[in-house]
Design a protein around this motif. Structure first.
Motif, PDB file in Angstrom:
ATOM      1  N   UNK C 223      -3.908  -0.643   8.023  1.00 26.43           N
ATOM      2  CA  UNK C 223      -2.882   0.340   8.388  1.00 26.43           C
ATOM      3  C   UNK C 223      -2.011  -0.241   9.495  1.00 26.43           C
ATOM      4  N   UNK C 224      -2.664  -0.946  10.393  1.00 31.00           N
ATOM      5  CA  UNK C 224      -1.946  -1.566  11.489  1.00 31.00           C
ATOM      6  C   UNK C 224      -0.969  -2.614  10.969  1.00 31.00           C
ATOM      7  N   UNK C 225      -1.493  -3.453  10.050  1.00 29.03           N
ATOM      8  CA  UNK C 225      -0.692  -4.579   9.597  1.00 29.03           C
ATOM      9  C   UNK C 225       0.317  -4.192   8.546  1.00 29.03           C
ATOM     10  N   UNK C 226       0.045  -3.121   7.819  1.00 33.70           N
ATOM     11  CA  UNK C 226       0.904  -2.801   6.685  1.00 33.70           C
ATOM     12  C   UNK C 226       1.567  -1.437   6.783  1.00 33.70           C
ATOM     13  N   UNK C 227       1.266  -0.711   7.836  1.00 32.11           N
ATOM     14  CA  UNK C 227       1.927   0.573   8.068  1.00 32.11           C
ATOM     15  C   UNK C 227       1.855   1.503   6.869  1.00 32.11           C
ATOM     16  N   UNK C 228       0.665   1.820   6.464  1.00 33.22           N
ATOM     17  CA  UNK C 228       0.492   2.733   5.326  1.00 33.22           C
ATOM     18  C   UNK C 228       1.110   4.080   5.590  1.00 33.22           C
ATOM     19  N   UNK C 229       0.918   4.550   6.826  1.00 26.00           N
ATOM     20  CA  UNK C 229       1.429   5.888   7.131  1.00 26.00           C
ATOM     21  C   UNK C 229       2.940   5.926   6.940  1.00 26.00           C
ATOM     22  N   UNK C 230       3.610   4.831   7.308  1.00 22.09           N
ATOM     23  CA  UNK C 230       5.061   4.809   7.133  1.00 22.09           C
ATOM     24  C   UNK C 230       5.400   4.773   5.654  1.00 22.09           C
ATOM     25  N   UNK C 231       4.615   4.045   4.917  1.00 22.02           N
ATOM     26  CA  UNK C 231       4.895   3.988   3.482  1.00 22.02           C
ATOM     27  C   UNK C 231       4.776   5.372   2.857  1.00 22.02           C
ATOM     28  N   UNK C 283       2.201 -13.239  -0.845  1.00 20.94           N
ATOM     29  CA  UNK C 283       2.525 -12.429   0.329  1.00 20.94           C
ATOM     30  C   UNK C 283       1.762 -12.914   1.546  1.00 20.94           C
ATOM     31  N   UNK C 286       2.952 -15.992   2.899  1.00 17.02           N
ATOM     32  CA  UNK C 286       4.138 -15.795   3.735  1.00 17.02           C
ATOM     33  C   UNK C 286       3.758 -15.247   5.098  1.00 17.02           C
ATOM     34  N   UNK C 287       2.837 -14.280   5.043  1.00 15.58           N
ATOM     35  CA  UNK C 287       2.388 -13.672   6.299  1.00 15.58           C
ATOM     36  C   UNK C 287       1.927 -14.748   7.250  1.00 15.58           C
ATOM     37  N   UNK C 293       1.712 -14.262  13.195  1.00 13.01           N
ATOM     38  CA  UNK C 293       0.355 -14.202  12.691  1.00 13.01           C
ATOM     39  C   UNK C 293      -0.340 -15.540  12.679  1.00 13.01           C
TER      40      UNK C 293
ATOM     41  N   UNK D 186       7.129  -0.144  15.101  1.00  9.97           N
ATOM     42  CA  UNK D 186       5.986  -0.954  14.698  1.00  9.97           C
ATOM     43  C   UNK D 186       6.384  -2.187  13.909  1.00  9.97           C
ATOM     44  N   UNK D 194       6.329  -7.466   4.324  1.00 10.26           N
ATOM     45  CA  UNK D 194       5.931  -6.056   4.306  1.00 10.26           C
ATOM     46  C   UNK D 194       7.084  -5.178   4.786  1.00 10.26           C
TER      47      UNK D 194
END
Lengths: 318, 316, 496, 228
Positions: C223-231, C283, C286-287, C293, D186, D194
């Protein structure tokens, strides 16, 4: 107002409050605290209402939480009113739990009486309750011949015994209370077995005619100690009963209510047991005092303790 | 003490006995209702349902030879359902007036706090003015006219609290409680014997209410007693325990009720005791507790009793 | 993967909080997870136990070693539950993932962050170098928490194991004659079986919690790295836009969305988290290329402190050292303490007595009232505006009253009589009138004293007084004479 | 929705959130306390031996042992804002379930009942009770009405970069605005692919693709945040 200007405007205030909270509490800044609290509540409400950033809301939330806790520290009962507690709260708590006290008393005393009578009339009986080494140790402790040979117990031994009694006897009372969480069974067991042991020892020693060493020793501190054990049993039973029969509350609420109700009893029990340990170590053990004095003082203490403990009724109606 | 002024006290006693014989175990409530009646006011009764409020009004209406009506307040009750409507009659092809239940002598407004504010306001207006304006015409309601409103303390959800200013219109607030055990037994056995619904009882008129009210107004009030009443009411204003003290209307109500109490006791003047006895029912709905007091779980009655202690009884 | 149906509150948490969330997840889905774990364990374990029936500890050890294998099914089911999809234990069992199992059972068995790393293998199906890189990103934070989770759950497992064993032992009736220990205090075969079974149960019971704690940690990191909540909120925003643009088009879009969602949730495990696995590899590549990172590392080491400059000569005050030296010289440490002890005993007793004295003095006011029951209030000097102190009264009250009466000062006369009565009642019977008491309350207080003639008299006096004062009715002279008479018998000094 | 959040409405009409704390952090807190107590006991026992193991020293040692056994948590919790040293180290704290500070009474009940939580061995009963309710309360907590919450440092919003704010072309709901702000704040933690992926969801709003879409979203976020 957009979030950015909101933070710009109030950020320094929050920072200041956070800094002041990090410092140890000042004497009486409750007024300042209350102001800060009201201000921050408002900010939090605004931030939530306008859906500001989660991190900002969390920061404000934590700040309000900290202020709220700080604010309510002032009503904390750490400022115990000793007078009101001794005069009213403790006896009243006992009065309110009188049926539990009665039950705890019966569970404690009945096995004691029976075991006492049994060991008094039957020489072998004591060994079916206690181990032989334990019996021997008790006999040695109260043997009048041994006593006469020995001199007055040393002061440092007294202090050792004080510590010993505090550690053991108060722990017994606490466990007796905690046993209430096992739907009261733990309490009943602790009361029952302690009654049994004390009764059988008393009976056994009486049969051996160690009367003049045993009873003068126990009569003084017994007033505080035995009563306190019965009270802690009552407190434990209250917890147990709250779980068994919560009445119209949920079990959890009933338990919580019981927990709050018995708090005054716990304070009182701790104090009584400390006094008992003090007496046991410094008064009861003294051999230089005559037996008559010890009986007299013991009787006086019993009367005082009982009169005091059962003086709660008149406060009930208030 | 027993210097009866006329036959009214005797008649009052007869009325009181009559009601008490119907409604068992609530003699205090009966007395207070009678006091309100003599003082010409309306009462607010708070208590759980099923304690015989209807019975009380029924018996009282019979005793004063008047009519009585009952309105059950519900969330969908409209003002017109209380005061009345103007309707177009097709057969006569003209407008006719249909009078609402307020046109009576005794009105039992059950669970008044269930109705929306507008409907409450309509009733309270009638209580104040004792007349209804329908289709531009003012019409007097019954004379005597008295409203006994009830509200239910337990079910607070789905209710509309009465506005503070309107509460003032009630001269007394009576807390009705469960009867004593022996009375309850008596009630149970009696109603087990009687047919469902009970018998209407004696319908003879026992008292002329208007005469009694006039007599009540004529009760003597010493200046010191009046001052005492005012002092009591004023004590509620400065207190930190109350968010909201009682208004000037409270002093008047207090004296009127004290007079009624004196009349009920058959005395022609009022004493500080009469005033003190009426303080709780007169004031309890006119003050609002401070929030912190409410949190501490203190009731209005306790706080008021506390304040009474601070007011010196009158000086001679 | 349909983020709209995510069953946890997707927000950023600290490591410990995510572990707690994991425990909540295990609680919420305990039954499916537990039975899934059990289902996975049972067949093979049964065989093992049968094979090693004479030394069940070996079986237990093997079962324990195979834990990474058992944990996959609960984890898989949890990944479905997370998006509120049903996953029957049996159907999941059939598609049971065996991928990359060997390393997990060999060298990776020693991993101390297994629960944290597991999802990478089981749900993302990454191997080799990809896996390593992925782990490096994940481990950027929280590896300490993952280690803590592993350790504590192991402790809990032991605890539960011994708890169950204890309970079995405790509740087995002695009459069965089952001996857990032989005479050398070693476990009998029966004892070994008891511990094996309780160990097995402990393992299956704690497994969901351990797995979920690691899984939650993994989720939090993602969630931190991919921001699920924002998605989630972006998707609902896009949906709303589309719907508002055109009803018909909206319908079509949602239909398409449904199709996409259906396609995006294939039945196989490896797509449970990463719907576009193929692109994931690129992906991640790339990350890892990006600046933020992968490259940053903080190393911490212990090294010896340089002591030479640190010794502080002033640490002990001079007087303390002197005192200790004095003590050493004058007191024989090895043998004699009775002196010190006696001193301390005296100090203790004095402290105790001092405390008692302090309390007595501190509360002397309230204490002095203890005996008399309720606190006695000072007798009021003025009641109802009347002076009621004894000094204010004339020596012969009745005579004074009669004289005033005859002079026509009715009110004064009766006032004096009433006042005198109150004064005497306060003085002689110690009745605690307060200024707020009205006449009837005073009369009730007098009545409560239980002296009937006195209360009758006072009640009569009150009635007459009230009539005069408030009713303005002058009573007959005889009544006043009676009252004066009564005063003499009831309240004057000569009365009983 | 599963969450460790515990919400209480406090005077002032505000919902206050606290995060309840589960067995693992509490295990470590307890372990630290245990070690701490162990050190104290060891030092005390060493210090008391010269004064006579069965005399003066022993006596005081027993009294301290008693105090450490029963009163250590109580005293720390009451006088140190609900934290024992171990709890302080883990950033957790004991609190009444109405979020007021623990009092002597509640703390006493909570800690005396450790005895039952300890049963049958090493807090097994406590562990089971903790896992059987959503707030991770052990038996003592249930009876006293207390719970353990986390009082760690809160996240601070990230500092803002220089962006030219952009007014949105279509009206957006509050929740949507705040999610765009979130995205802005963020985005430093998110990988660029992403970011692009997320931005592509909102192509309908930004009307831009890839990196431009990301930038556009961030500028929108700056607008909503009120950066001018």
């Amino acid at each position: 107002m957009k979030q950015h200007s909101f933070v710009q405007q109030h950020g320094p205030t929050w920072q200041r409050i956070e800094d002041s909270l990090a410092k140890p509490a000042q004497a009486d800044n409750s007024k300042v605290l209350a102001e800060h609290y009201l201000l921050l509540c408002q900010h939090l409400a605004i931030a939530k209402e306008r859906l500001y950033d989660a991190a900002l809301v969390e920061r404000l939330n934590n700040l309000v939480l900290a202020l709220y806790r700080e604010l309510y520290r002032y009503r904390s009962e750490t400022r115990l009113n000793f007078y009101a507690f001794f005069k009213r709260d403790f006896p009243l708590a006992i009065y309110r739990h009188r049926y539990y006290v009665l039950l705890a008393f019966l569970v404690f005393v009945m096995p004691g009486l029976i075991a006492g009578a049994w060991t008094y009339f039957d020489e072998e009986a004591v060994y079916s309750i206690l181990d032989a080494p334990e019996v021997r140790q008790v006999e040695r402790m109260y043997d009048p011949d041994a006593r006469k040979l020995g001199r007055e117990r040393e002061a440092d031994t007294d202090i050792f015994m004080f510590g010993f009694y505090i550690k053991n006897n108060i722990s017994v009372a606490f466990r007796c209370f905690a046993g209430g969480m096992l739907v009261g069974i733990g309490t009943l067991l602790v009361l029952f077995f302690n009654g049994l042991f004390i009764g059988s020892i008393a009976g056994h020693l009486t049969r051996l005619e160690y009367v003049d060493t045993f009873y003068p020793f126990v009569v003084g501190h017994g007033s505080f100690e035995l009563t306190a054990i019965v009270f802690s049993g009552a407190a434990g039973l209250r917890l147990g009963f709250a779980i068994i029969n919560p009445g119209q509350f949920s079990r959890l609420d009933s338990l919580r209510q019981a927990g709050r109700d018995v708090v005054p009893m716990l304070y009182g029990i701790v104090l009584m047991l400390v006094i008992a340990a003090f007496l046991e170590a410094f008064w009861s053990s003294s051999t230089s005092l005559s037996i008559e004095i010890k009986y007299a003082v013991g009787a006086l203490l019993w009367v005082l303790v009982l009169l005091y403990s059962f003086s709660g009724r008149r406060y009930e109606s208030r | 003490m027993n210097d009866s002024t006329s036959t009214t006290p005797a008649a009052l006693n007869a009325l009181r006995d009559h009601i008490n014989s119907r409604l068992i175990g609530q003699s205090q409530v009966v007395d207070q209702v009678l006091i309100a009646m003599l003082a010409g006011g309306h009462v607010l009764i708070e208590g759980v349902p099923g304690l015989g409020k209807t019975l009380l009004v029924q018996a009282m209406a019979a005793g004063i030879g008047g009519k009585f009506k009952r309105i059950q307040f519900t969330p969908d009750l409209m003002p017109g359902d209380v005061t009345g409507h103007v309707m177009f009659d097709m057969s006569q092809s003209k407008f006719v007036l249909k009078q609402g239940p307020v046109f009576t002598n005794l009105l039992l407004a059950d669970e008044i706090n269930r109705a929306p504010a507008k409907t409450q306001a309509a009733l309270l207006e009638v209580m104040q003015e004792r007349q209804v304006t329908l289709d531009g015409k003012s019409m007097k309601v019954g004379k005597p006219f008295m409203v006994l409103a009830t509200q239910n303390p337990i079910e607070q959800e789905g209710t509309y609290a009465l506005p503070e200013a309107e509460l003032d219109r009630f001269i007394l607030k009576i807390n009705i409680d469960y009867p004593q055990a022996q009375d309850e037994v008596l009630i149970a056995t009696r109603y087990a014997l009687e047919a469902f619904g009970g018998d209407p009882g004696d319908t003879r008129q026992l008292i002329d209410v208007e005469a009694a009210q006039q007599q009540c107004a004529a009760i003597e009030v010493d200046d010191r007693v009046a001052e005492y009443a005012v002092e009591l009411v004023r004590a509620t204003r400065g207190s930190t325990l109350l968010r909201h003290g009682a208004g000037p209307r409270a002093s008047i109500a207090l004296l009127r009720c004290a007079k009624a109490l004196a009349l009920l006791n058959g005395v022609s003047f009022i004493t500080p005791d009469d005033v003190k006895a009426m303080v709780l029912p007169v004031l309890r709905h006119r003050v609002i507790l401070a929030p912190e007091v409410e949190i501490d779980g203190l009731g209005v009655d306790q706080v008021l009793a506390n304040l009474l202690e601070k007011v010196d009884a009158p000086r001679s | 993967m349909n983020l709209d149906k995510l069953q946890i509150n997707a927000c950023i948490r600290s490591g410990w909080q995510s572990v707690d969330l994991g425990f909540l997840m295990a609680r919420a889905w305990f039954r499916p997870l537990y039975f899934a774990g059990l289902l996975a364990m049972l067949p093979l374990s049964a065989v093992l136990l049968l094979v090693f029936w004479k030394s069940p500890f070996w079986a237990l050890a093997i079962i324990w070693w195979l834990k990474p294998f058992w944990e996959r099914l609960p984890l898989f089911i949890a990944s479905r539950k997370l998006f509120d999809e049903e996953a029957g234990a049996w159907s999941s069992f059939r598609s049971f993932p065996l991928k990359d199992i060997l390393p997990w059972l060999l060298w990776r068995r020693f991993s101390v962050q297994r629960a944290f790393d597991n999802p990478v293998t089981v749900l993302e199906d990454l191997r080799g170098g990809q896996r390593r890189q992925r782990l490096r990103v994940l481990h950027g934070k929280y590896s300490d928490v993952a280690l803590g989770n592993q350790f504590v759950c192991f402790c809990f497992e032991l605890l539960v194991c011994f708890g169950i064993a204890l309970m079995i032992d405790f509740f087995t009736p002695e009459s069965l004659g089952l001996e857990v220990y032989d005479k050398f205090d070693d476990l009998t075969l029966l004892g070994e079986w008891m511990f094996t079974l309780s160990g097995f149960m402990a393992m299956s019971l704690t497994m969901p919690f351990h797995c979920m704690a690691g899984f939650a940690l993994y989720l939090n990191r993602r969630i931190e790295l991919e921001a699920w909540d924002i998605e989630i909120s972006f998707r609902s925003l896009a949906n709303r836009k589309r719907a508002s643009e055109s009803q018909a088009a909206g319908l079509l879009a949602s239909l398409m969305l449904a199709v996409i969602v259906c396609l995006a949730v294939p039945g196989s495990a490896d797509a449970a988290i990463d719907h576009d696995r193929d692109s994931a590899a690129g992906l991640i590549e790339e990350v890892l290329q990006s600046e933020d990172f992968g490259q940053e590392r903080t190393l911490r080491k212990w090294r010896f402190k340089d002591w030479s400059e640190e010794v502080d000569e002033e640490a002990f005050p001079e007087w303390l050292i002197e005192f200790l030296e004095w003590w050493e010289e004058n007191v024989d440490w090895s043998t004699d303490f009775s002196g010190t002890a006696f001193l301390l005993k005296i100090v203790l007793v004095i402290l105790f007595l001092g405390l008692v004295t302090y309390l007595l003095i501190r509360y002397r006011g309230p204490l002095s009232r203890l005996g008399s029951g309720r606190p006695r209030e000072k007798a009021p000097a003025v009641l109802f505006g009347l002076d009621v102190t004894p000094q204010s009264l004339p020596p012969d009250v009745p005579a004074q009253v009669m004289r005033l009466w005859d002079e026509g000062g009715y009110r004064e006369a009766l006032s004096l009589l009433y006042r005198a009565s109150l004064s005497r009642l306060i003085d002689k019977y110690e009745i605690a009138f307060r200024a707020s008491h009205t006449e009837a309350e005073c009369a009730a207080l007098v009545k409560a004293r239980g002296i009937e003639s006195l209360s009758d008299y006072f009640w009569q006096l009150t009635a007459v007084w009230r009539q005069l004062a408030y009713g303005h009715r002058v009573p007959a002279g005889e009544i006043i004479q009676d009252l004066c008479q009564g005063w003499t018998t009831e309240l004057s000094d000569e009365s009983k | 929705m599963l969450d460790t959040r515990y919400r209480v409405e406090i005077p002032g009409g505000i919902n206050l959130d606290a995060q309840v704390v589960g067995p693992i952090p509490r295990f470590f807190a307890f372990a630290i306390d245990l070690a701490f107590r162990g050190v104290i006991v060891f030092v005390l026992s060493m210090a008391s031996i010269p004064f006579g193991a069965f005399g003066l020293g022993g006596g005081f040692f027993l009294i301290f042992l008693f105090a450490i056994e029963w009163l250590y948590p109580v005293l720390f919790e009451v006088f140190w804002r609900g934290q024992t040293p171990g709890k302080k180290a883990l950033g957790i704290s004991v609190i009444n379930d109405d979020l007021t500070p623990v009092t002597l009474g509640t703390s006493l009940v909570r800690n005396l009942l450790r005895t039952v939580d300890f049963l049958p061995l090493f807090y097994l009963a406590g562990l089971i009770t903790m896992l059987s309710n959503r707030r991770f309360q052990r038996l003592g907590d249930l009876a006293a009405g207390t719970l353990v919450i986390s009082v760690g440092e809160s996240n601070r919003p990230a500092p803002q970069r220089d962006l030219v704010p952009l007014a949105p072309s279509t009206p957006l709901l509050r929740t949507e605005q705040s999610s765009i702000i979130d995205f802005l704040q963020r985005s430093q933690q998110l990988s660029e692919p992403r970011q692009r992926e997320l931005a592509s969801i909102l192509e309908g709003i930004t009307h831009e693709k890839d990196d431009n879409g990301v930038l556009q979203l961030q500028r929108l976020g700056a607008w909503f945040l009120g950066l001018r």
